[in-house]
Scaffold this motif. Structure first.
Motif, mmCIF file in Angstrom:
data_model
loop_
_atom_site.group_PDB
_atom_site.id
_atom_site.type_symbol
_atom_site.label_atom_id
_atom_site.label_comp_id
_atom_site.label_asym_id
_atom_site.label_seq_id
_atom_site.Cartn_x
_atom_site.Cartn_y
_atom_site.Cartn_z
ATOM 1 N N ASN A 1 0.832 -1.210 0.000
ATOM 2 C CA ASN A 1 0.000 0.000 0.000
ATOM 3 C C ASN A 1 0.866 1.260 0.000
ATOM 4 O O ASN A 1 0.547 2.245 -0.680
ATOM 5 N N ASP A 2 1.971 1.231 0.741
ATOM 6 C CA ASP A 2 2.891 2.379 0.777
ATOM 7 C C ASP A 2 3.527 2.628 -0.584
ATOM 8 O O ASP A 2 3.774 3.777 -0.968
ATOM 9 N N GLN B 1 -7.437 -6.876 1.033
ATOM 10 C CA GLN B 1 -6.617 -5.693 1.280
ATOM 11 C C GLN B 1 -5.907 -5.205 0.025
ATOM 12 O O GLN B 1 -5.718 -3.996 -0.160
ATOM 13 N N VAL B 2 -5.513 -6.123 -0.847
ATOM 14 C CA VAL B 2 -4.933 -5.713 -2.132
ATOM 15 C C VAL B 2 -5.988 -5.003 -2.968
ATOM 16 O O VAL B 2 -5.726 -3.969 -3.593
ATOM 17 N N GLY B 3 -7.215 -5.571 -2.974
ATOM 18 C CA GLY B 3 -8.324 -4.923 -3.681
ATOM 19 C C GLY B 3 -8.611 -3.542 -3.125
ATOM 20 O O GLY B 3 -8.864 -2.588 -3.878
ATOM 21 N N TYR B 4 -8.523 -3.427 -1.809
ATOM 22 C CA TYR B 4 -8.708 -2.123 -1.153
ATOM 23 C C TYR B 4 -7.626 -1.143 -1.589
ATOM 24 O O TYR B 4 -7.906 0.015 -1.930
ATOM 25 N N SER B 5 -6.393 -1.607 -1.591
ATOM 26 C CA SER B 5 -5.270 -0.740 -1.928
ATOM 27 C C SER B 5 -5.326 -0.266 -3.380
ATOM 28 O O SER B 5 -5.018 0.885 -3.685
ATOM 29 N N ILE B 6 -5.746 -1.165 -4.277
ATOM 30 C CA ILE B 6 -5.746 -0.842 -5.707
ATOM 31 C C ILE B 6 -6.953 -0.003 -6.120
ATOM 32 O O ILE B 6 -6.827 0.958 -6.878
ATOM 33 N N TYR B 7 -8.140 -0.346 -5.589
ATOM 34 C CA TYR B 7 -9.343 0.326 -6.097
ATOM 35 C C TYR B 7 -10.425 0.614 -5.045
ATOM 36 O O TYR B 7 -11.001 1.698 -5.031
ATOM 37 N N ASP C 1 -15.116 1.624 1.321
ATOM 38 C CA ASP C 1 -13.762 1.629 1.877
ATOM 39 C C ASP C 1 -13.783 1.365 3.384
ATOM 40 O O ASP C 1 -12.940 0.636 3.915
ATOM 41 N N ILE C 2 -14.780 1.915 4.068
ATOM 42 C CA ILE C 2 -14.912 1.686 5.505
ATOM 43 C C ILE C 2 -15.221 0.214 5.785
ATOM 44 O O ILE C 2 -14.661 -0.392 6.707
ATOM 45 N N PHE C 3 -16.095 -0.368 4.967
ATOM 46 C CA PHE C 3 -16.443 -1.776 5.144
ATOM 47 C C PHE C 3 -15.241 -2.677 4.869
ATOM 48 O O PHE C 3 -15.097 -3.730 5.507
ATOM 49 N N CYS C 4 -14.387 -2.277 3.935
ATOM 50 C CA CYS C 4 -13.181 -3.063 3.650
ATOM 51 C C CYS C 4 -12.231 -3.046 4.847
ATOM 52 O O CYS C 4 -11.654 -4.082 5.211
ATOM 53 N N ILE D 1 -7.290 17.358 1.364
ATOM 54 C CA ILE D 1 -7.946 16.060 1.176
ATOM 55 C C ILE D 1 -7.852 15.604 -0.276
ATOM 56 O O ILE D 1 -7.506 14.452 -0.563
ATOM 57 N N ALA D 2 -8.167 16.469 -1.206
ATOM 58 C CA ALA D 2 -8.184 16.116 -2.633
ATOM 59 C C ALA D 2 -6.809 15.682 -3.121
ATOM 60 O O ALA D 2 -6.687 14.814 -3.993
ATOM 61 N N GLU D 3 -5.758 16.276 -2.573
ATOM 62 C CA GLU D 3 -4.401 15.919 -2.980
ATOM 63 C C GLU D 3 -4.039 14.516 -2.517
ATOM 64 O O GLU D 3 -3.241 13.826 -3.151
ATOM 65 N N HIS D 4 -4.622 14.091 -1.400
ATOM 66 C CA HIS D 4 -4.289 12.767 -0.855
ATOM 67 C C HIS D 4 -5.153 11.669 -1.447
ATOM 68 O O HIS D 4 -4.648 10.659 -1.914
ATOM 69 N N ARG D 5 -6.477 11.839 -1.418
ATOM 70 C CA ARG D 5 -7.375 10.827 -1.976
ATOM 71 C C ARG D 5 -8.724 11.464 -2.267
ATOM 72 O O ARG D 5 -9.353 12.041 -1.376
#
Length: 278
Positions: free
Chosen positions: A56-57, A118-124, A132-135, A186-190
């Motif tokens: 993820n990093d 978690q990979v699915g979370y990280s990618i998309y 995202d919260i449920f993941c 916020i927009a710059e991060h995600r």
């Protein structure tokens, strides 16, 4: 060397104590069969989690560089090169798979499930608000199920529901802390964080906290009546977490390790459950 230890996020391994929820509440934590597998199971899941943290990093390297805290992480700061990070992530996951397979097939299955989610979370998936919260919450529930599989303890349905709702509380608190910290950046991060307002997160936090408290209360009645006396302690702990989340300290690891009152409350609750169950 310090950078390599930091990239593992060892402090976050505290979340892997959820592995022991089923045997602890089931009164089997100190049985020989549980103690024999405790360390291998904990290391296996911790290595898997660290491999995801590194992955993820790597993916978030550019976004982390504009984050006031994450920009100091070893990969974002350039202390660890991306190719080395990839190799370290793969190595940790490989060790995790080997250990988990030796522990048992179903534990091995939950390790793979956690990794894929978690990979699915990280990618998309982390770009989709609410999902995202449920993941994030699912990661805690998978830990409970993995622990149940490793130690051959069937968890109560009410316990699973309680853990899921508590997980939603922790995931929402984490998001609330991020939104409060980033503010105009916020927009710059995600981009997905733009969809969350502080008031919306506060409402989700209150709803999930209420549901968690109701589920835990019903669990105590179903499982072991004396546990109902721990409900006030749990209520206090939830109220405390709600308060510090609104102060920007909603990250579960930071909350449990930095807030002494919350840590003391959790310790008192665990001691009460231990006294009543053992």
């Amino acid at each position: 060397m310090i950078s390599y230890l930091k990239v593992l996020r060892i402090k976050h391994w505290i979340k892997n104590l959820f592995l022991f929820a089923a045997p602890f509440f089931g009164g089997k934590l100190f049985e020989e069969s549980t103690l024999h597998l405790a360390l291998p199971a904990f290391i296996s899941f911790s290595f898997c989690a660290s491999s995801i943290y590194i992955f993820n990093d790597i993916r978030d390297i550019e976004r982390d560089r504009v984050h006031p805290e994450k920009r100091n992480r070893p990969i974002a700061s350039g202390k660890i090169r991306k190719n080395i990070a990839y190799l370290l992530s793969a190595f940790l996951f490989s060790i995790s798979l080997i250990l988990s397979f030796k522990i048992g097939f179903y534990f091995f299955y939950f390790i793979i499930l956690y990794f894929l989610v978690q990979v699915g979370y990280s990618i998309y998936l982390k770009t989709i608000p609410i999902l995202d919260i449920f993941c994030i919450a699912s990661g805690f529930v998978i830990r409970v199920l993995a622990g149940s599989a490793a130690f051959n303890v069937e968890p109560s349905r009410w316990l699973l529901l309680t853990m899921f709702m508590i997980s939603l509380v922790l995931a929402t608190g984490k998001r609330l802390g991020e939104v409060s910290l980033l503010e105009d950046k916020i927009a710059e991060h995600r981009n997905s964080l733009n969809s969350y307002s502080i008031s919306t997160l506060n409402e989700i936090l209150v709803i999930s906290s209420s549901a968690a408290l109701i589920a835990y209360s019903l669990y105590t009645v179903e499982q072991f009546h004396k546990l109902i006396y721990t409900v006030p302690v749990v209520t206090f702990g939830l109220f405390r977490y709600l308060m510090i989340s609104k102060q920007g300290m909603g990250d579960p690891t930071k909350a449990m390790t930095h807030d002494k009152l919350l840590a003391a409350t959790i310790l008192i609750w665990l001691l009460l459950v231990w006294y009543m169950r053992y």
